[in-house]
Design a protein around this motif. Structure first.
Motif, PDB file in Angstrom:
ATOM      1  N   GLY A 215       0.821  -1.197   0.000  1.00 31.78           N
ATOM      2  CA  GLY A 215       0.000   0.000   0.000  1.00 31.78           C
ATOM      3  C   GLY A 215       0.853   1.244   0.000  1.00 31.78           C
ATOM      4  N   GLY A 216       0.217   2.369  -0.163  1.00 24.76           N
ATOM      5  CA  GLY A 216       0.911   3.646  -0.209  1.00 24.76           C
ATOM      6  C   GLY A 216       0.707   4.320  -1.552  1.00 24.76           C
ATOM      7  N   ALA A 217       0.837   5.634  -1.542  1.00 24.12           N
ATOM      8  CA  ALA A 217       0.572   6.405  -2.753  1.00 24.12           C
ATOM      9  C   ALA A 217       1.515   6.063  -3.890  1.00 24.12           C
ATOM     10  CB  ALA A 217       0.659   7.898  -2.433  1.00 24.12           C
ATOM     11  N   HIS A 218       2.735   5.615  -3.578  1.00 19.58           N
ATOM     12  CA  HIS A 218       3.722   5.335  -4.615  1.00 19.58           C
ATOM     13  C   HIS A 218       3.666   3.894  -5.114  1.00 19.58           C
ATOM     14  CE1 HIS A 218       5.394   4.065  -0.818  1.00 19.58           C
ATOM     15  NE2 HIS A 218       6.264   3.315  -1.464  1.00 19.58           N
ATOM     16  N   VAL A 219       2.777   3.078  -4.556  1.00 19.75           N
ATOM     17  CA  VAL A 219       2.659   1.670  -4.940  1.00 19.75           C
ATOM     18  C   VAL A 219       1.483   1.515  -5.897  1.00 19.75           C
ATOM     19  CG1 VAL A 219       2.209  -0.673  -4.090  1.00 19.75           C
ATOM     20  CG2 VAL A 219       3.657   0.886  -2.763  1.00 19.75           C
ATOM     21  N   PRO A 220       1.668   0.845  -7.056  1.00 14.66           N
ATOM     22  CA  PRO A 220       0.558   0.689  -8.003  1.00 14.66           C
ATOM     23  C   PRO A 220      -0.679   0.097  -7.345  1.00 14.66           C
ATOM     24  CG  PRO A 220       2.616  -0.004  -9.017  1.00 14.66           C
ATOM     25  CD  PRO A 220       2.922   0.262  -7.572  1.00 14.66           C
ATOM     26  N   ALA A 221      -1.839   0.642  -7.698  1.00 14.78           N
ATOM     27  CA  ALA A 221      -3.096   0.270  -7.036  1.00 14.78           C
ATOM     28  C   ALA A 221      -3.401  -1.221  -7.154  1.00 14.78           C
ATOM     29  CB  ALA A 221      -4.241   1.095  -7.624  1.00 14.78           C
ATOM     30  N   VAL A 222      -2.991  -1.859  -8.264  1.00 16.69           N
ATOM     31  CA  VAL A 222      -3.298  -3.277  -8.466  1.00 16.69           C
ATOM     32  C   VAL A 222      -2.657  -4.159  -7.399  1.00 16.69           C
ATOM     33  CG1 VAL A 222      -1.347  -3.745 -10.010  1.00 16.69           C
ATOM     34  CG2 VAL A 222      -3.441  -5.088 -10.236  1.00 16.69           C
ATOM     35  N   LEU A 223      -1.624  -3.650  -6.729  1.00 15.33           N
ATOM     36  CA  LEU A 223      -0.925  -4.433  -5.715  1.00 15.33           C
ATOM     37  C   LEU A 223      -1.461  -4.191  -4.305  1.00 15.33           C
ATOM     38  CD1 LEU A 223       2.768  -3.849  -6.920  1.00 15.33           C
ATOM     39  CD2 LEU A 223       1.181  -5.658  -7.613  1.00 15.33           C
ATOM     40  N   HIS A 224      -2.266  -3.175  -4.118  1.00 20.92           N
ATOM     41  CA  HIS A 224      -2.708  -2.785  -2.779  1.00 20.92           C
ATOM     42  C   HIS A 224      -3.443  -3.933  -2.079  1.00 20.92           C
ATOM     43  CE1 HIS A 224      -2.460   1.883  -2.857  1.00 20.92           C
ATOM     44  NE2 HIS A 224      -1.439   1.328  -3.474  1.00 20.92           N
ATOM     45  N   GLY A 225      -3.107  -4.118  -0.828  1.00 21.49           N
ATOM     46  CA  GLY A 225      -3.773  -5.121   0.000  1.00 21.49           C
ATOM     47  C   GLY A 225      -3.127  -6.489  -0.026  1.00 21.49           C
ATOM     48  N   ALA A 226      -2.201  -6.726  -0.958  1.00 21.99           N
ATOM     49  CA  ALA A 226      -1.551  -8.036  -1.031  1.00 21.99           C
ATOM     50  C   ALA A 226      -0.653  -8.260   0.187  1.00 21.99           C
ATOM     51  CB  ALA A 226      -0.724  -8.150  -2.304  1.00 21.99           C
ATOM     52  N   VAL A 227      -0.648  -9.465   0.714  1.00 26.02           N
ATOM     53  CA  VAL A 227       0.261  -9.822   1.795  1.00 26.02           C
ATOM     54  C   VAL A 227       1.678  -9.847   1.248  1.00 26.02           C
ATOM     55  CG1 VAL A 227       0.923 -11.620   3.436  1.00 26.02           C
ATOM     56  CG2 VAL A 227      -1.491 -11.161   3.002  1.00 26.02           C
ATOM     57  N   LEU A 228       2.603  -9.220   1.956  1.00 30.68           N
ATOM     58  CA  LEU A 228       3.992  -9.150   1.533  1.00 30.68           C
ATOM     59  C   LEU A 228       4.847 -10.128   2.326  1.00 30.68           C
ATOM     60  CD1 LEU A 228       4.264  -5.266   1.459  1.00 30.68           C
ATOM     61  CD2 LEU A 228       4.330  -6.746  -0.556  1.00 30.68           C
ATOM     62  N   THR A 229       5.869 -10.657   1.673  1.00 28.25           N
ATOM     63  CA  THR A 229       6.862 -11.469   2.377  1.00 28.25           C
ATOM     64  C   THR A 229       8.208 -11.337   1.687  1.00 28.25           C
ATOM     65  OG1 THR A 229       7.339 -13.649   3.326  1.00 28.25           O
ATOM     66  CG2 THR A 229       6.515 -13.628   1.065  1.00 28.25           C
ATOM     67  N   VAL A 230       9.271 -11.397   2.485  1.00 28.83           N
ATOM     68  CA  VAL A 230      10.623 -11.497   1.930  1.00 28.83           C
ATOM     69  C   VAL A 230      10.873 -12.968   1.671  1.00 28.83           C
ATOM     70  CG1 VAL A 230      13.058 -11.017   2.267  1.00 28.83           C
ATOM     71  CG2 VAL A 230      11.344  -9.478   3.267  1.00 28.83           C
ATOM     72  N   ALA A 231      11.044 -13.317   0.384  1.00 32.42           N
ATOM     73  CA  ALA A 231      11.188 -14.725   0.019  1.00 32.42           C
ATOM     74  C   ALA A 231      12.594 -15.253   0.276  1.00 32.42           C
ATOM     75  CB  ALA A 231      10.811 -14.922  -1.450  1.00 32.42           C
ATOM     76  N   GLY A 232      13.611 -14.364   0.308  1.00 39.07           N
ATOM     77  CA  GLY A 232      14.957 -14.809   0.645  1.00 39.07           C
ATOM     78  C   GLY A 232      15.913 -14.781  -0.528  1.00 39.07           C
ATOM     79  N   HIS A 233      17.021 -15.494  -0.355  1.00 41.39           N
ATOM     80  CA  HIS A 233      18.131 -15.519  -1.309  1.00 41.39           C
ATOM     81  C   HIS A 233      17.709 -16.225  -2.590  1.00 41.39           C
ATOM     82  CE1 HIS A 233      22.484 -16.980  -2.211  1.00 41.39           C
ATOM     83  NE2 HIS A 233      22.142 -15.956  -2.959  1.00 41.39           N
ATOM     84  N   ASP A 234      17.976 -15.599  -3.740  1.00 39.44           N
ATOM     85  CA  ASP A 234      17.408 -16.059  -5.006  1.00 39.44           C
ATOM     86  C   ASP A 234      17.741 -17.502  -5.373  1.00 39.44           C
ATOM     87  OD1 ASP A 234      20.069 -15.388  -5.531  1.00 39.44           O
ATOM     88  OD2 ASP A 234      19.603 -13.912  -7.078  1.00 39.44           O
ATOM     89  N   ASP A 235      18.974 -17.933  -5.188  1.00 36.36           N
ATOM     90  CA  ASP A 235      19.315 -19.309  -5.567  1.00 36.36           C
ATOM     91  C   ASP A 235      18.571 -20.323  -4.702  1.00 36.36           C
ATOM     92  OD1 ASP A 235      21.155 -18.808  -7.686  1.00 36.36           O
ATOM     93  OD2 ASP A 235      22.652 -18.227  -6.217  1.00 36.36           O
ATOM     94  N   GLN A 236      18.419 -20.019  -3.429  1.00 41.07           N
ATOM     95  CA  GLN A 236      17.692 -20.919  -2.541  1.00 41.07           C
ATOM     96  C   GLN A 236      16.202 -20.915  -2.862  1.00 41.07           C
ATOM     97  OE1 GLN A 236      18.658 -20.412   1.619  1.00 41.07           O
ATOM     98  NE2 GLN A 236      20.562 -19.388   1.087  1.00 41.07           N
ATOM     99  N   VAL A 237      15.671 -19.742  -3.193  1.00 38.41           N
ATOM    100  CA  VAL A 237      14.261 -19.639  -3.547  1.00 38.41           C
ATOM    101  C   VAL A 237      13.988 -20.403  -4.840  1.00 38.41           C
ATOM    102  CG1 VAL A 237      12.418 -18.028  -4.171  1.00 38.41           C
ATOM    103  CG2 VAL A 237      13.992 -17.472  -2.317  1.00 38.41           C
TER     104      VAL A 237
END
Length: 443
Positions: A215-237
């Motif tokens: 959320g936030g004014a600088h975040v595209p509206a289509v993404l608003h409300g989505a649960v966020l998570t840090v997925a981690g290091h790319d090779d492990q992900v």
């Protein structure tokens, strides 16, 4: 529980920032990407942290919009390790994000003040310019204003924060900073002392933990409300995305760099951690909860690209034909061999009058596969043999490369997804959002 809507995985990579929109049945619906916005000058590589976050939001929104599904349930962000953002108490960046491969780093202070062996056994990272700590020490020396830093974000954590998420540290990324004690999975006080007593990491959380909502004014509206998570290091992900993140598994990722990603159940004694780091192998906590990641990187794709260019095979079609011709060669050349493959250089020895491009390519491919297998053997000596192998990456489209890997790993499976890192990030977004999404099957 069933759900309709999208899971978006964002992969902030060294070359590209990619986003993949996946529906609740695990099917890829759309993707988008942009080049990673590096500035390169005089051998230095860095990026504006705000621009990185902006592009990550753009590609996530583009993938979501292109899918035709109006609701985004979760967003997971993975990315390169070591690169990060040094911020003040108001989350204002104090310096550019220095690329993980940038040579800037004050390793001498680490050697002198902490000791090489203690640092490596404690953090699982080699005491060179790669760990984030070395770059932070360099910044404090060259840019004293950075001493006011209150927080260090790995790039995936920074993007989540800029999307409206909480200021969290994720365990697999924290493991790459040199600021974390592997044994306690908490910030290492001795590293903080080198930074003036400032603890720049909070206690890390596992990948896939909810970290607020977009959320936030600088975040595209289509993404608003989505649960966020840090997925981690790319090779492990990526390993997680193809189902190769359980005890005893090996994920072999064959891109520009080759990553050998082993998943290991702890504990791993400090002396074994030290033995691995002394060989350039890193040890850290995995995105798979309760597991360690033992990982090595090799310049396989970089070397093959250089040789292909030398041979005039500069298009995908020409390289594929070179691979087909090399595969038709019956066995190896009696004298031709690849010598000392490193990121900086490599050699080719034993060239005779009968060496053709196909024979040279076969020697290079086989030599690089043997080099990777030898390194994996040294890893196995410390953590035990791998029991399952999954491979992915663009170089597997070369039939000679694929055949060489299958000779070393007869039971090897190839991944069934085109962007394992972004797909794995979408899976971890599903975990954070409570959506039951299973990994794609391998091929």
């Amino acid at each position: 529980m069933t759900a309709s809507g999208l899971l978006v995985g964002v992969d902030v990579g060294t070359t590209r920032i990619k986003a993949l929109a996946v529906d609740a049945a695990g099917k890829e619906r759309a993707r988008a990407e942009r080049p990673t916005p590096w500035r390169r000058e005089n051998g230095r590589t860095e990026a504006d942290p705000e621009r990185v976050a902006e592009l990550a939001a753009v590609v996530a929104a583009e993938a979501a919009a292109a899918s035709g599904e109006p609701r985004v349930l979760g967003i997971g962000v993975t990315g390169m390790a070591e690169t990060g953002v040094l911020a003040d108490g108001a989350d204002r960046p104090l310096a550019p994000a220095i690329a993980w491969h940038d040579p800037r780093g004050d390793a001498e202070t680490i050697h002198r003040e902490l000791g090489t062996d203690l640092f490596q056994r404690t953090t699982g990272m080699r005491a060179g310019p790669l760990p984030s700590l070395a770059k932070l020490l360099w910044l404090r020396r060259e840019h004293p204003e950075t001493a006011a830093a209150a927080r260090f974000y790995s790039v995936g954590e920074w993007v989540v924060r800029r999307l409206g998420g909480e200021p969290v540290a994720e365990l697999s990324l924290a493991s790459r900073t040199g600021l974390l004690d592997l044994g306690t999975a908490r910030p290492w006080p001795a590293a903080a002392e080198l930074l003036g007593g400032r603890v720049l990491l909070p206690d890390p959380i596992p990948a896939g933990t909810p970290a607020g909502r977009a959320g936030g004014a600088h975040v595209p509206a289509v993404l608003h409300g989505a649960v966020l998570t840090v997925a981690g290091h790319d090779d492990q992900v990526a390993a997680y995305g193809v189902g190769a993140a359980e005890d005893g598994a090996l994920f072999d990722s064959l891109g520009t760099a080759e990553a050998l990603v082993r998943t290991v159940r702890p504990p791993l004694p400090p002396e074994r951690v030290g033995a691995l780091t002394a060989q350039g192998v890193t040890v850290g906590w995995h995105v798979a909860a309760g597991h360690l990641c033992v990982m090595a990187g090799l310049p396989t794709g970089l070397t093959l690209g250089r040789i292909a260019t030398m041979l005039g095979a500069t298009t995908a079609e020409a390289r594929a034909e070179l691979g087909r011709l090399a595969l038709a060669e019956a066995g190896g050349h009696p004298t031709l061999r690849l010598v000392n493959p490193r990121e900086e250089h490599f050699g080719l020895a034993g060239i005779t009058d009968d060496v053709t491009p196909a024979r040279l390519w076969r020697a290079a491919v086989d030599g690089l596969a043997e080099h990777a297998a030898a390194l994996l053997g040294r890893i196995d000596a410390q953590v035990g043999p791998c029991r399952r192998v999954v491979a992915a990456g663009g170089w597997l489209r070369d039939p000679a490369v694929l055949a060489a890997k299958r000779r070393h790993f007869p039971g090897m499976r190839t991944a069934g997804v085109s962007e394992p890192g972004a797909y794995g990030a979408a899976l971890l977004a599903a975990k954070a959002a409570g959506v039951p999404l299973r990994p794609a099957a391998d091929g």
